[in-house]
Design a protein around this motif. Sequence first.
Motif, PDB file in Angstrom:
ATOM      1  N   LYS A  35     -49.699 102.034 -58.272  1.00  0.00           N
ATOM      2  CA  LYS A  35     -49.053 101.092 -57.345  1.00  0.00           C
ATOM      3  C   LYS A  35     -48.093 100.133 -58.034  1.00  0.00           C
ATOM      4  N   THR A  36     -47.351 100.632 -59.006  1.00  0.00           N
ATOM      5  CA  THR A  36     -46.267  99.848 -59.608  1.00  0.00           C
ATOM      6  C   THR A  36     -45.269 100.810 -60.244  1.00  0.00           C
ATOM      7  N   THR A  37     -43.992 100.433 -60.218  1.00  0.00           N
ATOM      8  CA  THR A  37     -42.973 101.292 -60.835  1.00  0.00           C
ATOM      9  C   THR A  37     -42.527 100.748 -62.188  1.00  0.00           C
ATOM     10  N   ASP A  38     -43.146  99.658 -62.625  1.00  0.00           N
ATOM     11  CA  ASP A  38     -42.783  99.079 -63.922  1.00  0.00           C
ATOM     12  C   ASP A  38     -43.637  99.739 -65.016  1.00  0.00           C
ATOM     13  N   PRO A  39     -42.994 100.488 -65.938  1.00  0.00           N
ATOM     14  CA  PRO A  39     -43.780 101.214 -66.945  1.00  0.00           C
ATOM     15  C   PRO A  39     -44.750 100.326 -67.742  1.00  0.00           C
ATOM     16  N   LEU A  40     -44.332  99.122 -68.097  1.00  0.00           N
ATOM     17  CA  LEU A  40     -45.231  98.248 -68.855  1.00  0.00           C
ATOM     18  C   LEU A  40     -46.424  97.805 -68.004  1.00  0.00           C
ATOM     19  N   ARG A  41     -46.180  97.600 -66.698  1.00  0.00           N
ATOM     20  CA  ARG A  41     -47.304  97.260 -65.803  1.00  0.00           C
ATOM     21  C   ARG A  41     -48.258  98.448 -65.684  1.00  0.00           C
ATOM     22  N   VAL A  42     -47.690  99.655 -65.605  1.00  0.00           N
ATOM     23  CA  VAL A  42     -48.531 100.859 -65.567  1.00  0.00           C
ATOM     24  C   VAL A  42     -49.415 100.889 -66.818  1.00  0.00           C
ATOM     25  N   PHE A  43     -48.781 100.682 -67.961  1.00  0.00           N
ATOM     26  CA  PHE A  43     -49.511 100.722 -69.230  1.00  0.00           C
ATOM     27  C   PHE A  43     -50.625  99.669 -69.258  1.00  0.00           C
ATOM     28  N   THR A  44     -50.293  98.457 -68.862  1.00  0.00           N
ATOM     29  CA  THR A  44     -51.260  97.360 -68.898  1.00  0.00           C
ATOM     30  C   THR A  44     -52.449  97.656 -67.977  1.00  0.00           C
ATOM     31  N   LYS A  45     -52.142  98.181 -66.785  1.00  0.00           N
ATOM     32  CA  LYS A  45     -53.226  98.535 -65.859  1.00  0.00           C
ATOM     33  C   LYS A  45     -54.098  99.645 -66.431  1.00  0.00           C
ATOM     34  N   LEU A  46     -53.451 100.638 -67.032  1.00  0.00           N
ATOM     35  CA  LEU A  46     -54.211 101.752 -67.617  1.00  0.00           C
ATOM     36  C   LEU A  46     -55.156 101.255 -68.694  1.00  0.00           C
ATOM     37  N   ARG A  47     -54.641 100.403 -69.579  1.00  0.00           N
ATOM     38  CA  ARG A  47     -55.462  99.917 -70.697  1.00  0.00           C
ATOM     39  C   ARG A  47     -56.646  99.102 -70.166  1.00  0.00           C
ATOM     40  N   PRO A  54     -51.936 109.677 -70.274  1.00  0.00           N
ATOM     41  CA  PRO A  54     -51.335 108.737 -69.321  1.00  0.00           C
ATOM     42  C   PRO A  54     -50.623 107.567 -70.009  1.00  0.00           C
ATOM     43  N   PHE A  55     -51.103 107.176 -71.191  1.00  0.00           N
ATOM     44  CA  PHE A  55     -50.487 106.043 -71.881  1.00  0.00           C
ATOM     45  C   PHE A  55     -49.068 106.364 -72.366  1.00  0.00           C
ATOM     46  N   LEU A  56     -48.731 107.659 -72.424  1.00  0.00           N
ATOM     47  CA  LEU A  56     -47.365 108.062 -72.779  1.00  0.00           C
ATOM     48  C   LEU A  56     -46.574 108.480 -71.545  1.00  0.00           C
ATOM     49  N   ARG A  57     -47.172 108.334 -70.373  1.00  0.00           N
ATOM     50  CA  ARG A  57     -46.553 108.831 -69.143  1.00  0.00           C
ATOM     51  C   ARG A  57     -46.287 107.706 -68.143  1.00  0.00           C
ATOM     52  N   ALA A  76     -47.442  94.758 -74.458  1.00  0.00           N
ATOM     53  CA  ALA A  76     -46.053  95.135 -74.763  1.00  0.00           C
ATOM     54  C   ALA A  76     -45.905  95.631 -76.207  1.00  0.00           C
ATOM     55  N   GLN A  77     -46.718  95.085 -77.119  1.00  0.00           N
ATOM     56  CA  GLN A  77     -46.641  95.523 -78.523  1.00  0.00           C
ATOM     57  C   GLN A  77     -47.132  96.951 -78.692  1.00  0.00           C
ATOM     58  N   LEU A  78     -48.299  97.231 -78.122  1.00  0.00           N
ATOM     59  CA  LEU A  78     -48.834  98.587 -78.270  1.00  0.00           C
ATOM     60  C   LEU A  78     -47.944  99.582 -77.529  1.00  0.00           C
ATOM     61  N   PHE A  79     -47.431  99.169 -76.386  1.00  0.00           N
ATOM     62  CA  PHE A  79     -46.519 100.017 -75.608  1.00  0.00           C
ATOM     63  C   PHE A  79     -45.302 100.386 -76.461  1.00  0.00           C
ATOM     64  N   ALA A  80     -44.731  99.399 -77.146  1.00  0.00           N
ATOM     65  CA  ALA A  80     -43.560  99.652 -78.001  1.00  0.00           C
ATOM     66  C   ALA A  80     -43.935 100.529 -79.196  1.00  0.00           C
ATOM     67  N   SER A  81     -45.129 100.331 -79.734  1.00  0.00           N
ATOM     68  CA  SER A  81     -45.582 101.152 -80.864  1.00  0.00           C
ATOM     69  C   SER A  81     -45.724 102.614 -80.449  1.00  0.00           C
ATOM     70  N   CYS A  94     -52.000 108.201 -87.645  1.00  0.00           N
ATOM     71  CA  CYS A  94     -51.725 107.012 -86.837  1.00  0.00           C
ATOM     72  C   CYS A  94     -52.963 106.172 -86.571  1.00  0.00           C
ATOM     73  N   GLY A  95     -54.056 106.427 -87.306  1.00  0.00           N
ATOM     74  CA  GLY A  95     -55.225 105.554 -87.204  1.00  0.00           C
ATOM     75  C   GLY A  95     -55.723 105.421 -85.784  1.00  0.00           C
ATOM     76  N   ASP A  96     -55.799 104.181 -85.300  1.00  0.00           N
ATOM     77  CA  ASP A  96     -56.309 103.909 -83.944  1.00  0.00           C
ATOM     78  C   ASP A  96     -55.187 103.468 -83.002  1.00  0.00           C
ATOM     79  N   THR A  97     -53.963 103.967 -83.215  1.00  0.00           N
ATOM     80  CA  THR A  97     -52.862 103.591 -82.324  1.00  0.00           C
ATOM     81  C   THR A  97     -52.760 104.572 -81.155  1.00  0.00           C
ATOM     82  N   LEU A  98     -52.451 105.823 -81.469  1.00  0.00           N
ATOM     83  CA  LEU A  98     -52.440 106.886 -80.460  1.00  0.00           C
ATOM     84  C   LEU A  98     -53.662 107.758 -80.698  1.00  0.00           C
TER      85      LEU A  98
END
Length: 259
Positions: free
Chosen positions: A241-253, A227-230, A155-160, A137-141
């Motif tokens: 401090k957010t329940t939106d998974p995409l917001r969690v992901f964006t904050k983590l990144r 965490p990026f998968l959680r 949102a793209q990386l999250f979907a990938s 998976c190269g540099d994705t995961l």
Amino acid sequence: MEIIRLPAFNDNYIFLLVDRATGDCAVVDPGDAEVVLEYLSKEDLTLKTILITHHHADHVDGNRQLLNHFPAAAVYGSEIDLQKRRIPGQTVSLKAGDHLDLFNRTVEILFVPGHTQGHIAYYFPPLRPEDSGDLFCGDTLFANGCGRLLEGMPAQLFASLQQICDLPDNTNIWCAHEYTLKNIKFSLTVDPENEALQRRFQRVQTQRQRQEPTIPTVLALEKQTNPFLRCGDRQLQANLKTTDPLRVFTKLRGKRDLF
Ligand code: ZN
Ligand code: FE
């Protein structure tokens, strides 16, 4: 098919897929030709195939030199990277859902943009149900992390990553960098309550002190500790401090970029 892991540069891994019966092999993301050529000549192997996940120099810079030695080798990469002509020597264009046959194994192409716009991953489903599949998976995961958003939206990386999560839990994850220890140190800052993560930290510290690789990892372990998968995890959501998974992901990144 045997998988050989060759360290390159500071923290890259180049993977060789070897068919010992015929002496043929494929290489995944040869950023450096020297380490590959040295192994091929020592083991008397013929390079037939170059599989590229994305166009970054640390993944493709060995192509030309390898093609000088093995002019008949085919170079696989994504449709988008072929259009942009950014993989040296690329001969084959791949898109989501394509299949290849390699050393009696089927390979499925996953389109996983985010780190770059043309990023693909190579999935080898298991031959028998009791075996594990293998994902390149190269540099994705990464082990306990994911790639930076150099050309894509969160949102793209999250979907990938979600596509990768849909593979069987026992899939071996062959990612292209040894970033695991630093990734875990970051993960502990956002997910300190996670006991599986704490145990992984202890294990990886010991492995790295002994200079052992932490790759491949297994998807099940990533789902417990990365965490990026959680992003759907209640505790992690509370911590960020957010329940939106995409917001969690964006904050983590964003936090990981600054770590
Ligand atoms: Zn990259
Ligand atoms: Fe890389």
